[in-house]
Design a protein around this motif. Structure first.
Motif, mmCIF file in Angstrom:
data_model
loop_
_atom_site.group_PDB
_atom_site.id
_atom_site.type_symbol
_atom_site.label_atom_id
_atom_site.label_comp_id
_atom_site.label_asym_id
_atom_site.label_seq_id
_atom_site.Cartn_x
_atom_site.Cartn_y
_atom_site.Cartn_z
ATOM 1 N N TRP A 151 95.340 15.478 61.860
ATOM 2 C CA TRP A 151 95.459 16.292 63.061
ATOM 3 C C TRP A 151 95.871 17.702 62.656
ATOM 4 C CZ3 TRP A 151 98.375 13.210 67.415
ATOM 5 C CH2 TRP A 151 97.511 12.222 67.895
ATOM 6 N N PRO A 171 97.126 20.624 64.864
ATOM 7 C CA PRO A 171 97.499 21.373 66.065
ATOM 8 C C PRO A 171 97.771 22.840 65.753
ATOM 9 C CG PRO A 171 98.942 19.467 65.691
ATOM 10 C CD PRO A 171 98.149 19.676 64.457
ATOM 11 N N GLU A 172 97.438 23.706 66.711
ATOM 12 C CA GLU A 172 97.806 25.104 66.565
ATOM 13 C C GLU A 172 99.288 25.267 66.863
ATOM 14 O OE1 GLU A 172 95.232 27.293 69.103
ATOM 15 O OE2 GLU A 172 93.673 27.470 67.586
ATOM 16 N N GLU A 214 101.504 24.274 70.234
ATOM 17 C CA GLU A 214 100.765 23.421 71.156
ATOM 18 C C GLU A 214 101.088 21.945 70.891
ATOM 19 O OE1 GLU A 214 96.655 24.344 70.743
ATOM 20 O OE2 GLU A 214 96.793 26.152 71.949
ATOM 21 N N TYR A 268 99.949 17.821 71.413
ATOM 22 C CA TYR A 268 98.758 16.999 71.525
ATOM 23 C C TYR A 268 99.155 15.569 71.873
ATOM 24 C CZ TYR A 268 96.000 20.740 69.601
ATOM 25 O OH TYR A 268 95.385 21.939 69.416
ATOM 26 N N GLY A 295 92.644 23.984 66.072
ATOM 27 C CA GLY A 295 92.069 22.832 66.754
ATOM 28 C C GLY A 295 92.437 21.510 66.116
ATOM 29 N N LEU A 296 92.009 20.439 66.715
ATOM 30 C CA LEU A 296 92.259 19.074 66.257
ATOM 31 C C LEU A 296 90.999 18.582 65.582
ATOM 32 C CD1 LEU A 296 93.806 16.371 66.249
ATOM 33 C CD2 LEU A 296 92.986 15.995 68.563
ATOM 34 N N TYR A 330 86.600 17.533 68.358
ATOM 35 C CA TYR A 330 88.042 17.630 68.563
ATOM 36 C C TYR A 330 88.312 18.087 69.983
ATOM 37 C CZ TYR A 330 87.678 22.735 68.016
ATOM 38 O OH TYR A 330 87.358 24.051 68.166
ATOM 39 N N TYR A 331 89.555 17.931 70.387
ATOM 40 C CA TYR A 331 89.989 18.510 71.656
ATOM 41 C C TYR A 331 91.397 19.062 71.465
ATOM 42 C CZ TYR A 331 92.934 14.383 72.529
ATOM 43 O OH TYR A 331 93.884 13.409 72.440
ATOM 44 N N ARG A 332 91.759 20.016 72.284
ATOM 45 C CA ARG A 332 93.105 20.570 72.244
ATOM 46 C C ARG A 332 93.495 20.986 73.651
ATOM 47 N NH1 ARG A 332 93.372 26.246 72.044
ATOM 48 N NH2 ARG A 332 91.342 27.271 71.973
ATOM 49 N N SER A 348 95.885 23.639 75.894
ATOM 50 C CA SER A 348 96.692 24.853 75.949
ATOM 51 C C SER A 348 97.196 24.981 77.382
ATOM 52 C CB SER A 348 95.871 26.085 75.570
ATOM 53 O OG SER A 348 96.674 27.249 75.634
#
Length: 554
Positions: free
Chosen positions: A394, A396-397, A400, A402, A480-481, A490-492, A494
């Motif tokens: 994973w 993550p930014e 953020e 998840y 991103g993921l 991927y999804y993220r 915000s």
């Protein structure tokens, strides 16, 4: 010399007979738990091998002279052990077999007895459910008892699960686990919702006419009345009643409790159940319900030999007995157990039918040796170890959080239930990122604002088998993921806005837990923006990269 050779041959035959079951592979095939002949014999276990050979009294074969308790109605393999639950501890009329008690624990591979227990808090046995690696629940005629899987000992009654209405008025029947809850069918009350971490009743879904329940492939819980399904969202506990078509009923499980015919497909999102017959617990038709389309097939399979050549109903014919039908997870075929109407000596006739779960076509029929078997239920071994999908990294930014639904991470082909997350075993850098389990969601939150890598090791419990799984979390390195999902998807999140990336031309679908599609779009080479901030707080399903994920919108 001739007499001596005859004696040697006789002893050799006795030895081979006594050890015939030692070479049987009990990890491949189908078990059949039998009530046996009430008033005469304690309960028994038959087995059909992968080659179709039918073997009788295999538990006694492995444990000479022994049997289960009286009127066994439920059996399950959890982890490496077999658990058999009987209504009573012994059949007084049985002088041939030593009774095993209301609970018998045996090795799932060899069937060798490990322990027998006579007393379940003064109650008669009903059902078994493995809850986690240390605890199981035992359903009884008067409440649910904790069972210590390490000590193999009956524990306390779960408060509020008992009743004061008598032996056949407050029974606990079928139980399933979904997320953090155990759902249990309670006679005359409805569905008990029990927190599996505290072992306390969270709430009761009041449905006095509930007879049984199961969990479907998509994770929902389905309780059944005689005339309707009650669909339960295992996260929000919202319910929806789905009435059966006119003339459709489901076979009852009370008052003389059995495990019930309601069962779910493993690969197909469907339910199967048998109809109410003329004898209160018997019938001749398997119904099929297609969950995704909401359609019923009221005559999916009809038992053979119900009519003569002119269509006239025969006086004596086949009918379901006990649970009646279960889905073989190795093949998706239906395994059906029947006897003959008419009572008395007619009960010596028993059949096992193998039916395609896809088409309803009769594949094979086995006619059993004549005896009063009274089949309680088919059940199945764990043929293969659970597997984890490729979820390894994973990214993550910074700043953020998840969340990912972990139910689909573990795949157990022999167990339709989703993997249950036991715990976060370790986090290599707790100052970099927090990893918290909330129901079956893993929540990751960067903490330090600095770049770095942490390894999170989870432990899953899939039908009693424990599987560790490592995830590498990289903070502030890649946007991103990525890396953990199929096709580079991927999804993220915000704030409350959902960003999704998938391969060009791939479909992305967001739906609620009732299956209603909220957003459906085709991916391009850019991030798709889903304005999830317009949705109410709750749990949603995101289909992306060939995998369903549960996301939490807060």
């Amino acid at each position: 010399m001739k007499k001596r050779n005859t004696l040697i041959c006789f002893l050799l035959l006795c030895y081979l007979s006594a050890n015939a079951g030692l070479n049987v592979d009990y990890t491949k095939g189908i078990f059949f738990l039998n009530e046996d002949w009430f008033g005469h014999t304690n309960s028994s276990l038959n087995f059909m091998t992968a080659e179709g050979e039918f073997l009788y009294r295999v538990y006694t074969e492995a444990n000479p002279g022994e049997a289960f308790g009286c009127t066994a109605q439920f059996a399950a393999i959890y982890g490496d052990k077999l658990y058999v639950i009987s209504k009573q501890k012994a059949e007084a009329g049985d002088t041939d077999y030593i009774p095993g008690g209301r609970i018998v624990v045996a090795d799932a591979i060899t069937l060798k007895k490990i322990k027998g227990i006579d007393n379940i808090g003064g109650s008669d046995g009903r059902s078994f459910l493995g809850v986690d690696k240390k605890t199981a629940y035992i359903g009884t005629s008067n409440g649910i008892f904790l069972f210590d899987l390490e000590e193999l000992a009956v524990g306390d009654l779960i408060e509020g699960t008992d009743g004061a209405s008598g032996l056949y008025s407050s029974q606990t029947g079928m139980m399933v686990r979904a997320g953090r809850y155990v759902f249990a069918a309670k006679q005359g009350e409805g569905v008990l919702v029990i927190d599996a971490t505290t072992h306390r009743i969270h709430t009761v879904i009041a449905e006095a006419d509930i007879v049984t329940l199961t969990r479907s492939k998509d994770g929902r819980v389905w309780a059944a009345r005689n005339d309707a399904f009650v669909k339960i969202n295992p996260y929000t506990l919202e319910t929806e009643t789905i009435a059966f078509p006119e003339g459709v009923t489901i076979v009852a499980s009370w008052p003389a409790w059995n495990a019930g015919s309601l069962c779910a497909g493993v690969r197909e999102n469907v339910l199967y159940f048998t109809n109410q017959g003329n004898f209160g617990f018997n019938g001749e038709t398997v119904r099929k319900y297609y969950i995704d389309s909401g359609e019923f097939d009221p005559s999916f399979f009809i038992l053979p030999d119900q009519t003569d050549e002119e269509g006239k109903i025969l006086r004596y014919r086949q009918t379901f007995y006990g649970a009646g039908v279960r889905v073989d997870p190795a093949s998706e075929n239906l395994i059906i157990t029947t006897t003959e109407t008419g009572g008395s000596s007619h009960y010596q006739k028993n059949w096992v039918h193998i039916v395609s779960g896809n088409s309803g076509e009769l594949i094979d029929t086995k006619e059993l040796d004549a005896y009063y078997w009274f089949p309680a239920m088919p059940f199945f071994p764990n043929n293969t170890l659970p597997e984890t999908i490729d979820l390894t990294e994973w990214n993550p930014e910074e700043g953020e959080s998840y969340s990912l639904w972990l139910g689909g991470v573990v795949v157990n082909k022999e167990n339709p239930d989703l993997g249950t997350v036991e715990s976060v075993l370790s986090n290599s850098d707790e100052s970099l990122v927090s990893a918290i389990l909330e129901d079956d969601m893993l929540l990751l939150t960067p903490l330090s604002g600095e770049a770095g890598t942490a390894t999170i090791i989870l432990q899953f419990n899939s039908n009693g088998q424990l599987i560790p799984h490592a995830i590498e979390v990289k903070i502030g390195m890649v946007s991103g993921l990525k890396g953990g999902l199929q096709s580079g998807s991927y999804y993220r999140m915000s704030g409350k806005t959902l960003f999704v990336y998938a391969g060009s031309g791939e479909k992305v679908i967001l739906s609620d837990l009732q299956g209603r599609i909220l957003y459906s779009m085709v991916a391009t080479e850019k991030e798709l923006v889903i304005p999830s901030n317009t949705l109410p707080e709750g749990i949603y399903l995101l289909h992306i990269g060939g995998i369903n994920h549960k996301i939490i919108i807060k």
